[in-house]
Design a protein around this motif. Structure first.
Motif, PDB file in Angstrom:
ATOM      1  N   ARG A  69     -11.835  24.233  20.691  1.00  0.00           N
ATOM      2  CA  ARG A  69     -10.962  23.367  21.481  1.00  0.00           C
ATOM      3  C   ARG A  69      -9.690  23.102  20.675  1.00  0.00           C
ATOM      4  O   ARG A  69      -9.766  22.757  19.492  1.00  0.00           O
ATOM      5  CB  ARG A  69     -11.673  22.049  21.783  1.00  0.00           C
ATOM      6  CG  ARG A  69     -10.969  21.185  22.821  1.00  0.00           C
ATOM      7  CD  ARG A  69     -11.727  19.903  23.038  1.00  0.00           C
ATOM      8  NE  ARG A  69     -12.985  20.096  23.755  1.00  0.00           N
ATOM      9  CZ  ARG A  69     -13.068  20.281  25.073  1.00  0.00           C
ATOM     10  NH1 ARG A  69     -11.977  20.274  25.814  1.00  0.00           N
ATOM     11  NH2 ARG A  69     -14.237  20.441  25.649  1.00  0.00           N
ATOM     12  N   VAL A  70      -8.546  23.291  21.294  1.00  0.00           N
ATOM     13  CA  VAL A  70      -7.273  23.157  20.590  1.00  0.00           C
ATOM     14  C   VAL A  70      -6.779  21.714  20.655  1.00  0.00           C
ATOM     15  O   VAL A  70      -6.847  21.071  21.700  1.00  0.00           O
ATOM     16  CB  VAL A  70      -6.205  24.065  21.244  1.00  0.00           C
ATOM     17  CG1 VAL A  70      -4.911  24.024  20.440  1.00  0.00           C
ATOM     18  CG2 VAL A  70      -6.712  25.486  21.372  1.00  0.00           C
ATOM     19  N   PHE A  71      -6.296  21.217  19.537  1.00  0.00           N
ATOM     20  CA  PHE A  71      -5.673  19.898  19.498  1.00  0.00           C
ATOM     21  C   PHE A  71      -4.198  20.052  19.203  1.00  0.00           C
ATOM     22  O   PHE A  71      -3.793  21.045  18.632  1.00  0.00           O
ATOM     23  CB  PHE A  71      -6.337  19.026  18.429  1.00  0.00           C
ATOM     24  CG  PHE A  71      -7.648  18.504  18.891  1.00  0.00           C
ATOM     25  CD1 PHE A  71      -7.704  17.454  19.796  1.00  0.00           C
ATOM     26  CD2 PHE A  71      -8.827  19.083  18.460  1.00  0.00           C
ATOM     27  CE1 PHE A  71      -8.909  16.979  20.244  1.00  0.00           C
ATOM     28  CE2 PHE A  71     -10.047  18.616  18.909  1.00  0.00           C
ATOM     29  CZ  PHE A  71     -10.090  17.557  19.803  1.00  0.00           C
ATOM     30  N   SER A  72      -3.414  19.063  19.582  1.00  0.00           N
ATOM     31  CA  SER A  72      -1.972  19.247  19.402  1.00  0.00           C
ATOM     32  C   SER A  72      -1.393  18.424  18.263  1.00  0.00           C
ATOM     33  O   SER A  72      -0.204  18.200  18.204  1.00  0.00           O
ATOM     34  CB  SER A  72      -1.237  18.949  20.697  1.00  0.00           C
ATOM     35  OG  SER A  72      -1.253  17.577  20.932  1.00  0.00           O
ATOM     36  N   VAL A  76       3.734  22.190  16.764  1.00  0.00           N
ATOM     37  CA  VAL A  76       3.830  22.309  18.225  1.00  0.00           C
ATOM     38  C   VAL A  76       3.851  23.771  18.684  1.00  0.00           C
ATOM     39  O   VAL A  76       3.112  24.168  19.572  1.00  0.00           O
ATOM     40  CB  VAL A  76       5.071  21.574  18.765  1.00  0.00           C
ATOM     41  CG1 VAL A  76       5.225  21.815  20.261  1.00  0.00           C
ATOM     42  CG2 VAL A  76       4.959  20.088  18.508  1.00  0.00           C
ATOM     43  N   VAL A  79       0.484  25.516  18.234  1.00  0.00           N
ATOM     44  CA  VAL A  79      -0.523  24.978  19.145  1.00  0.00           C
ATOM     45  C   VAL A  79      -0.356  25.538  20.553  1.00  0.00           C
ATOM     46  O   VAL A  79      -1.335  25.863  21.214  1.00  0.00           O
ATOM     47  CB  VAL A  79      -0.470  23.438  19.165  1.00  0.00           C
ATOM     48  CG1 VAL A  79      -1.214  22.890  20.362  1.00  0.00           C
ATOM     49  CG2 VAL A  79      -1.080  22.896  17.891  1.00  0.00           C
ATOM     50  N   MET A  80       0.873  25.690  21.016  1.00  0.00           N
ATOM     51  CA  MET A  80       1.100  26.212  22.361  1.00  0.00           C
ATOM     52  C   MET A  80       0.570  27.650  22.455  1.00  0.00           C
ATOM     53  O   MET A  80      -0.120  27.987  23.398  1.00  0.00           O
ATOM     54  CB  MET A  80       2.590  26.161  22.715  1.00  0.00           C
ATOM     55  CG  MET A  80       3.095  24.755  22.938  1.00  0.00           C
ATOM     56  SD  MET A  80       2.224  23.953  24.319  1.00  0.00           S
ATOM     57  CE  MET A  80       1.667  22.468  23.509  1.00  0.00           C
ATOM     58  N   ALA A  83      -3.196  27.553  22.465  1.00  0.00           N
ATOM     59  CA  ALA A  83      -3.708  27.107  23.770  1.00  0.00           C
ATOM     60  C   ALA A  83      -3.593  28.245  24.787  1.00  0.00           C
ATOM     61  O   ALA A  83      -4.499  28.464  25.598  1.00  0.00           O
ATOM     62  CB  ALA A  83      -2.945  25.879  24.252  1.00  0.00           C
ATOM     63  N   GLN A  84      -2.475  28.979  24.744  1.00  0.00           N
ATOM     64  CA  GLN A  84      -2.298  30.091  25.680  1.00  0.00           C
ATOM     65  C   GLN A  84      -3.367  31.160  25.459  1.00  0.00           C
ATOM     66  O   GLN A  84      -3.931  31.690  26.416  1.00  0.00           O
ATOM     67  CB  GLN A  84      -0.883  30.661  25.553  1.00  0.00           C
ATOM     68  CG  GLN A  84       0.150  29.709  26.161  1.00  0.00           C
ATOM     69  CD  GLN A  84       1.573  30.098  25.842  1.00  0.00           C
ATOM     70  OE1 GLN A  84       1.869  30.580  24.755  1.00  0.00           O
ATOM     71  NE2 GLN A  84       2.469  29.886  26.779  1.00  0.00           N
ATOM     72  N   SER A  86      -6.350  30.626  24.175  1.00  0.00           N
ATOM     73  CA  SER A  86      -7.645  30.097  24.617  1.00  0.00           C
ATOM     74  C   SER A  86      -7.763  30.194  26.136  1.00  0.00           C
ATOM     75  O   SER A  86      -8.846  30.460  26.664  1.00  0.00           O
ATOM     76  CB  SER A  86      -7.861  28.673  24.111  1.00  0.00           C
ATOM     77  OG  SER A  86      -7.192  27.732  24.915  1.00  0.00           O
ATOM     78  N   GLY A  87      -6.647  30.023  26.848  1.00  0.00           N
ATOM     79  CA  GLY A  87      -6.661  30.163  28.308  1.00  0.00           C
ATOM     80  C   GLY A  87      -6.970  31.592  28.736  1.00  0.00           C
ATOM     81  O   GLY A  87      -7.771  31.825  29.647  1.00  0.00           O
ATOM     82  N   VAL A  88      -6.363  32.535  28.038  1.00  0.00           N
ATOM     83  CA  VAL A  88      -6.546  33.959  28.343  1.00  0.00           C
ATOM     84  C   VAL A  88      -7.998  34.393  28.055  1.00  0.00           C
ATOM     85  O   VAL A  88      -8.578  35.180  28.807  1.00  0.00           O
ATOM     86  CB  VAL A  88      -5.506  34.760  27.506  1.00  0.00           C
ATOM     87  CG1 VAL A  88      -5.909  36.185  27.327  1.00  0.00           C
ATOM     88  CG2 VAL A  88      -4.127  34.638  28.149  1.00  0.00           C
ATOM     89  N   ALA A  90     -10.680  32.305  28.050  1.00  0.00           N
ATOM     90  CA  ALA A  90     -11.532  31.642  29.062  1.00  0.00           C
ATOM     91  C   ALA A  90     -11.448  32.411  30.386  1.00  0.00           C
ATOM     92  O   ALA A  90     -12.448  32.562  31.090  1.00  0.00           O
ATOM     93  CB  ALA A  90     -11.099  30.192  29.246  1.00  0.00           C
TER      94      ALA A  90
END
Lengths: 190, 190
Positions: A69-72, A76, A79-80, A83-84, A86-88, A90
């Motif tokens: 799980r990514v924290f911010s 910055v 992290v973006m 997160a991108q 991790s979305g790909v 998932a």
């Protein structure tokens, strides 16, 4: 249970496949890292990571994908990108109808080292020992991916019991509300 | 030039397709929003958004995808979901070999309203006027997606000129360094 652990990242994305057996038995199936060049376009980098993850899903057929799980609170920009990725990842799992679980870095550290504040070196050392590896997985992202998979395997029975308890509690609450409503209607009619 | 503008979001993802003509001519081709239920699993929500975006790419065949750049100064949870959606959208574009551009909210506001600090209501009002729409696009995410596409179309010639100037400057710097090196070698030999 076979789990693909993913430590998401654009420059280095850690990947680790672990099989869970009886009790706390765990075995390393595969470990590695997907790298993309920082000078490439963001969308090409996401595509490259996505393709490697799909290859791993095809090759190792995990039943679950566990992602950090990514924290911010960190940088910055980094992290973006994380997160991108991790979305790909998932998305790749969802396309294959595989369940996806997210675990925080401190859950992972606590699971493998007993302390939520263990450092990267300690996590690598513990995961090497837990999986009985001949040498420490490198880079740290690869070790983290294995730790994520082990964390998921060890937490899964507890998570299942918790989900069951929550479902039971919700049902009891529903029954209770239904009884209260029936009692109120009976009172009104009388 | 046909552009798909995307205002990424898990609960509401704004989508707007705009055609650019001569000068500042722009025409709205399609506008809408992809919604996913907050109670669904994150990975299913990402898959649902991804599928809608793929349908739009197939239906409208844009040449470029323009996505709002996500910042993390807002709510941490929301931002992570937004970043994950933006990754999934960029991936869909990369799969079709479409270029992806990211624009910041203030670039978008400045492009359509002349001020980087315009509010949502002003952006909606301006984009309705610019595209000559009979009524304001709703929700605000849909209006934002159109504004992103228009911003990209209007900035594209400038962005191309800037890229050309930067490439030229980099080449001049390389030539200059090569001349300095040659001069230093000539001095050493003499």
């Amino acid at each position: 249970m076979r789990v693909l652990g993913v430590d998401p990242g654009l420059t280095r994305c850690g990947l680790g496949v672990v099989d869970g057996g009886r009790g706390r038995e765990v075995a390393c199936v595969a470990v590695g890292v997907a790298r993309t060049p920082p000078e490439d376009e963001l969308s090409s980098r996401l595509l490259a990571v996505s393709e490697v993850v799909e290859q791993w899903l095809d090759a190792h057929r995990p039943e679950v994908v566990a992602i950090e799980r990514v924290f911010s609170q960190h940088n910055v920009r980094t992290v973006m990108g994380t997160a991108q990725v991790s979305g790909v990842v998932a998305l790749a799992a969802a396309r294959r109808k595989l369940p996806v679980a997210f675990h925080t870095p401190s859950e992972v550290k606590a699971a493998v080292s007993g302390s939520g504040r263990a450092d990267k070196r300690q996590v690598t050392m513990m995961i090497t020992k837990i999986l009985g590896l001949a040498e420490a997985p490198k880079p740290a992202d690869a070790a983290d991916a294995l730790a994520l998979a082990v964390c998921h395997i060890w937490r899964a029975p507890m998570a299942a019991r918790l989900a069951e308890a929550e479902a039971r509690a919700a049902e009891l609450a529903r029954n209770h509300r239904a009884r209260l409503k029936a009692a109120a209607q009976a009172t009104r009619r009388s």
